[in-house]
Design a protein around this motif. Structure first.
Motif, PDB file in Angstrom:
ATOM      1  N   ILE A  63       0.845  -1.196   0.000  1.00 48.54           N
ATOM      2  CA  ILE A  63       0.000   0.000   0.000  1.00 48.54           C
ATOM      3  C   ILE A  63       0.881   1.247   0.000  1.00 48.54           C
ATOM      4  O   ILE A  63       1.687   1.450   0.896  1.00 48.54           O
ATOM      5  N   ASP A  64       0.707   2.065  -1.030  1.00 46.11           N
ATOM      6  CA  ASP A  64       1.470   3.308  -1.160  1.00 46.11           C
ATOM      7  C   ASP A  64       0.487   4.470  -1.178  1.00 46.11           C
ATOM      8  O   ASP A  64      -0.244   4.670  -2.140  1.00 46.11           O
ATOM      9  N   MET A  65       0.476   5.224  -0.083  1.00 44.75           N
ATOM     10  CA  MET A  65      -0.433   6.357   0.031  1.00 44.75           C
ATOM     11  C   MET A  65       0.336   7.673   0.137  1.00 44.75           C
ATOM     12  O   MET A  65      -0.157   8.649   0.687  1.00 44.75           O
ATOM     13  N   ARG A  66       1.548   7.680  -0.407  1.00 43.30           N
ATOM     14  CA  ARG A  66       2.343   8.908  -0.388  1.00 43.30           C
ATOM     15  C   ARG A  66       1.863   9.862  -1.481  1.00 43.30           C
ATOM     16  O   ARG A  66       1.273   9.448  -2.458  1.00 43.30           O
ATOM     17  N   GLY A  67       2.139  11.139  -1.272  1.00 43.65           N
ATOM     18  CA  GLY A  67       1.817  12.139  -2.283  1.00 43.65           C
ATOM     19  C   GLY A  67       0.412  12.699  -2.215  1.00 43.65           C
ATOM     20  O   GLY A  67      -0.038  13.348  -3.146  1.00 43.65           O
ATOM     21  N   HIS A  68      -0.285  12.455  -1.119  1.00 43.30           N
ATOM     22  CA  HIS A  68      -1.659  12.945  -1.000  1.00 43.30           C
ATOM     23  C   HIS A  68      -1.861  13.829   0.223  1.00 43.30           C
ATOM     24  O   HIS A  68      -2.990  14.034   0.658  1.00 43.30           O
ATOM     25  N   GLU A  95       2.193  -6.384   3.218  1.00 44.02           N
ATOM     26  CA  GLU A  95       3.631  -6.533   3.444  1.00 44.02           C
ATOM     27  C   GLU A  95       4.353  -5.200   3.493  1.00 44.02           C
ATOM     28  O   GLU A  95       5.471  -5.121   3.992  1.00 44.02           O
ATOM     29  N   ALA A  96       3.725  -4.160   2.946  1.00 41.20           N
ATOM     30  CA  ALA A  96       4.355  -2.838   2.922  1.00 41.20           C
ATOM     31  C   ALA A  96       3.279  -1.774   3.073  1.00 41.20           C
ATOM     32  O   ALA A  96       2.223  -1.854   2.449  1.00 41.20           O
ATOM     33  N   PHE A  97       3.567  -0.797   3.908  1.00 41.51           N
ATOM     34  CA  PHE A  97       2.690   0.360   4.031  1.00 41.51           C
ATOM     35  C   PHE A  97       3.556   1.599   3.970  1.00 41.51           C
ATOM     36  O   PHE A  97       4.475   1.764   4.766  1.00 41.51           O
ATOM     37  N   TRP A  98       3.246   2.460   2.996  1.00 41.73           N
ATOM     38  CA  TRP A  98       3.955   3.722   2.832  1.00 41.73           C
ATOM     39  C   TRP A  98       2.909   4.826   2.863  1.00 41.73           C
ATOM     40  O   TRP A  98       2.045   4.895   2.004  1.00 41.73           O
ATOM     41  N   GLY A  99       2.980   5.664   3.878  1.00 43.82           N
ATOM     42  CA  GLY A  99       1.970   6.695   4.030  1.00 43.82           C
ATOM     43  C   GLY A  99       2.551   8.057   4.325  1.00 43.82           C
ATOM     44  O   GLY A  99       3.630   8.182   4.893  1.00 43.82           O
ATOM     45  N   GLU A 100       1.814   9.057   3.942  1.00 41.69           N
ATOM     46  CA  GLU A 100       2.181  10.450   4.197  1.00 41.69           C
ATOM     47  C   GLU A 100       0.981  11.138   4.832  1.00 41.69           C
ATOM     48  O   GLU A 100      -0.128  11.084   4.284  1.00 41.69           O
ATOM     49  N   SER A 101       1.197  11.728   5.986  1.00 52.08           N
ATOM     50  CA  SER A 101       0.136  12.415   6.731  1.00 52.08           C
ATOM     51  C   SER A 101      -1.034  11.479   7.028  1.00 52.08           C
ATOM     52  O   SER A 101      -2.175  11.911   7.077  1.00 52.08           O
ATOM     53  N   ALA A 102      -0.758  10.203   7.183  1.00 60.81           N
ATOM     54  CA  ALA A 102      -1.830   9.230   7.415  1.00 60.81           C
ATOM     55  C   ALA A 102      -1.470   8.300   8.557  1.00 60.81           C
ATOM     56  O   ALA A 102      -1.840   7.140   8.543  1.00 60.81           O
ATOM     57  N   GLY A 103      -0.760   8.798   9.537  1.00 61.93           N
ATOM     58  CA  GLY A 103      -0.364   7.928  10.633  1.00 61.93           C
ATOM     59  C   GLY A 103      -0.575   8.584  11.980  1.00 61.93           C
ATOM     60  O   GLY A 103      -0.473   9.795  12.120  1.00 61.93           O
ATOM     61  N   SER A 104      -0.887   7.743  12.953  1.00 61.81           N
ATOM     62  CA  SER A 104      -1.036   8.182  14.327  1.00 61.81           C
ATOM     63  C   SER A 104      -0.679   6.992  15.204  1.00 61.81           C
ATOM     64  O   SER A 104      -0.518   5.868  14.709  1.00 61.81           O
ATOM     65  N   ASP A 105      -0.548   7.212  16.501  1.00 60.76           N
ATOM     66  CA  ASP A 105      -0.288   6.093  17.415  1.00 60.76           C
ATOM     67  C   ASP A 105      -1.367   5.024  17.245  1.00 60.76           C
ATOM     68  O   ASP A 105      -1.074   3.828  17.144  1.00 60.76           O
ATOM     69  N   ILE A 138       6.050  -0.530  17.075  1.00 57.87           N
ATOM     70  CA  ILE A 138       7.108  -1.153  16.272  1.00 57.87           C
ATOM     71  C   ILE A 138       7.398  -2.584  16.725  1.00 57.87           C
ATOM     72  O   ILE A 138       7.833  -3.420  15.931  1.00 57.87           O
ATOM     73  N   LYS A 139       7.100  -2.879  17.977  1.00 62.95           N
ATOM     74  CA  LYS A 139       7.298  -4.240  18.494  1.00 62.95           C
ATOM     75  C   LYS A 139       6.320  -5.237  17.877  1.00 62.95           C
ATOM     76  O   LYS A 139       6.517  -6.440  17.975  1.00 62.95           O
ATOM     77  N   LYS A 140       5.281  -4.754  17.236  1.00 62.13           N
ATOM     78  CA  LYS A 140       4.254  -5.613  16.643  1.00 62.13           C
ATOM     79  C   LYS A 140       4.628  -6.108  15.244  1.00 62.13           C
ATOM     80  O   LYS A 140       3.859  -6.806  14.615  1.00 62.13           O
ATOM     81  N   PHE A 141       5.801  -5.710  14.757  1.00 65.34           N
ATOM     82  CA  PHE A 141       6.221  -6.066  13.401  1.00 65.34           C
ATOM     83  C   PHE A 141       7.493  -6.910  13.424  1.00 65.34           C
ATOM     84  O   PHE A 141       8.578  -6.438  13.091  1.00 65.34           O
ATOM     85  N   PRO A 142       7.392  -8.203  13.773  1.00 66.29           N
ATOM     86  CA  PRO A 142       8.584  -9.039  13.894  1.00 66.29           C
ATOM     87  C   PRO A 142       9.291  -9.306  12.569  1.00 66.29           C
ATOM     88  O   PRO A 142      10.478  -9.634  12.561  1.00 66.29           O
ATOM     89  N   LEU A 143       8.598  -9.139  11.446  1.00 62.40           N
ATOM     90  CA  LEU A 143       9.196  -9.416  10.138  1.00 62.40           C
ATOM     91  C   LEU A 143       9.722  -8.159   9.442  1.00 62.40           C
ATOM     92  O   LEU A 143      10.204  -8.227   8.313  1.00 62.40           O
ATOM     93  N   LEU A 144       9.643  -7.019  10.107  1.00 61.20           N
ATOM     94  CA  LEU A 144      10.021  -5.745   9.504  1.00 61.20           C
ATOM     95  C   LEU A 144      11.482  -5.753   9.047  1.00 61.20           C
ATOM     96  O   LEU A 144      12.386  -6.056   9.818  1.00 61.20           O
ATOM     97  N   GLU A 145      11.693  -5.464   7.767  1.00 62.81           N
ATOM     98  CA  GLU A 145      13.025  -5.409   7.173  1.00 62.81           C
ATOM     99  C   GLU A 145      13.432  -3.992   6.817  1.00 62.81           C
ATOM    100  O   GLU A 145      14.606  -3.671   6.756  1.00 62.81           O
ATOM    101  N   GLU A 146      12.437  -3.149   6.533  1.00 63.55           N
ATOM    102  CA  GLU A 146      12.701  -1.791   6.063  1.00 63.55           C
ATOM    103  C   GLU A 146      11.844  -0.806   6.868  1.00 63.55           C
ATOM    104  O   GLU A 146      10.622  -0.943   6.915  1.00 63.55           O
ATOM    105  N   LEU A 147      12.488   0.154   7.479  1.00 62.23           N
ATOM    106  CA  LEU A 147      11.798   1.164   8.266  1.00 62.23           C
ATOM    107  C   LEU A 147      12.328   2.535   7.865  1.00 62.23           C
ATOM    108  O   LEU A 147      13.539   2.772   7.915  1.00 62.23           O
ATOM    109  N   GLU A 148      11.427   3.389   7.471  1.00 59.21           N
ATOM    110  CA  GLU A 148      11.817   4.743   7.077  1.00 59.21           C
ATOM    111  C   GLU A 148      10.858   5.737   7.724  1.00 59.21           C
ATOM    112  O   GLU A 148       9.829   6.099   7.153  1.00 59.21           O
TER     113      GLU A 148
END
Length: 153
Positions: A63-68, A95-105, A138-148
């Motif tokens: 899921i790529d929600m960047r640029g909005h 497997e992937a989430f990329w978001g911009e201005s779409a995140g909170s705790d 972040i502890k909920k993602f045991p398979l996480l390989e890439e974090l930005e």
């Protein structure tokens, strides 16, 4: 949805009913679109397109929600709600989430429950993410390989 292709002055090809495309073809078309565009437009075209956008978890694996970020202010788009809807449509296969201005705790904790197999997480300008919330989620993602994270904490 019926579209008529114009072949020149006064000539038109027979109408094609795009709603009758096979589900695999509709998914292929939707797979080339931006996820926000699927949620706000293409997935609303007709029943068969809405069904493909809703019922094909493969469309929602990455899921790529960047640029909005500006859409939120300009058009009243609820990026938080869209992000949740997109992750729900992945049916646990995101497997992937990329978001911009779409995140909170709260969203990150939801993501941890709904996408336990997440391998890539990119968050840009997610002002509602705290250090404490990020650390807990972040502890909920045991398979996480890439974090930005570009959270501006």
């Amino acid at each position: 949805m019926v579209l008529v292709a114009l072949l020149g002055p006064g000539r038109a090809e027979a109408a094609r009913n795009w709603a009758e495309l096979p589900p695999a073809a509709i998914s292929a078309v939707l797979g080339g679109l931006d996820h926000v565009d699927i949620l706000t437009g293409a997935g609303q075209v007709c029943r068969s397109w809405r069904r493909a956008a809703r019922d094909d978890p493969g469309l929602w694996r990455r899921i790529d929600m960047r640029g909005h970020a500006n859409a939120n202010a300009k058009r009243g788009v609820n990026l938080h709600g869209m992000a949740q809807a997109a992750v729900k449509r992945s049916a646990g296969r995101c497997e992937a989430f990329w978001g911009e201005s779409a995140g909170s705790d709260r969203f990150l904790l939801f993501l941890g429950r709904a996408a336990p197999g997440l391998k890539s997480l990119r968050l840009i300008s997610c002002y509602d993410v705290s250090n404490k919330g990020f650390g807990k989620a972040i502890k909920k993602f045991p398979l996480l390989e890439e974090l930005e994270p570009h959270l501006l904490l």
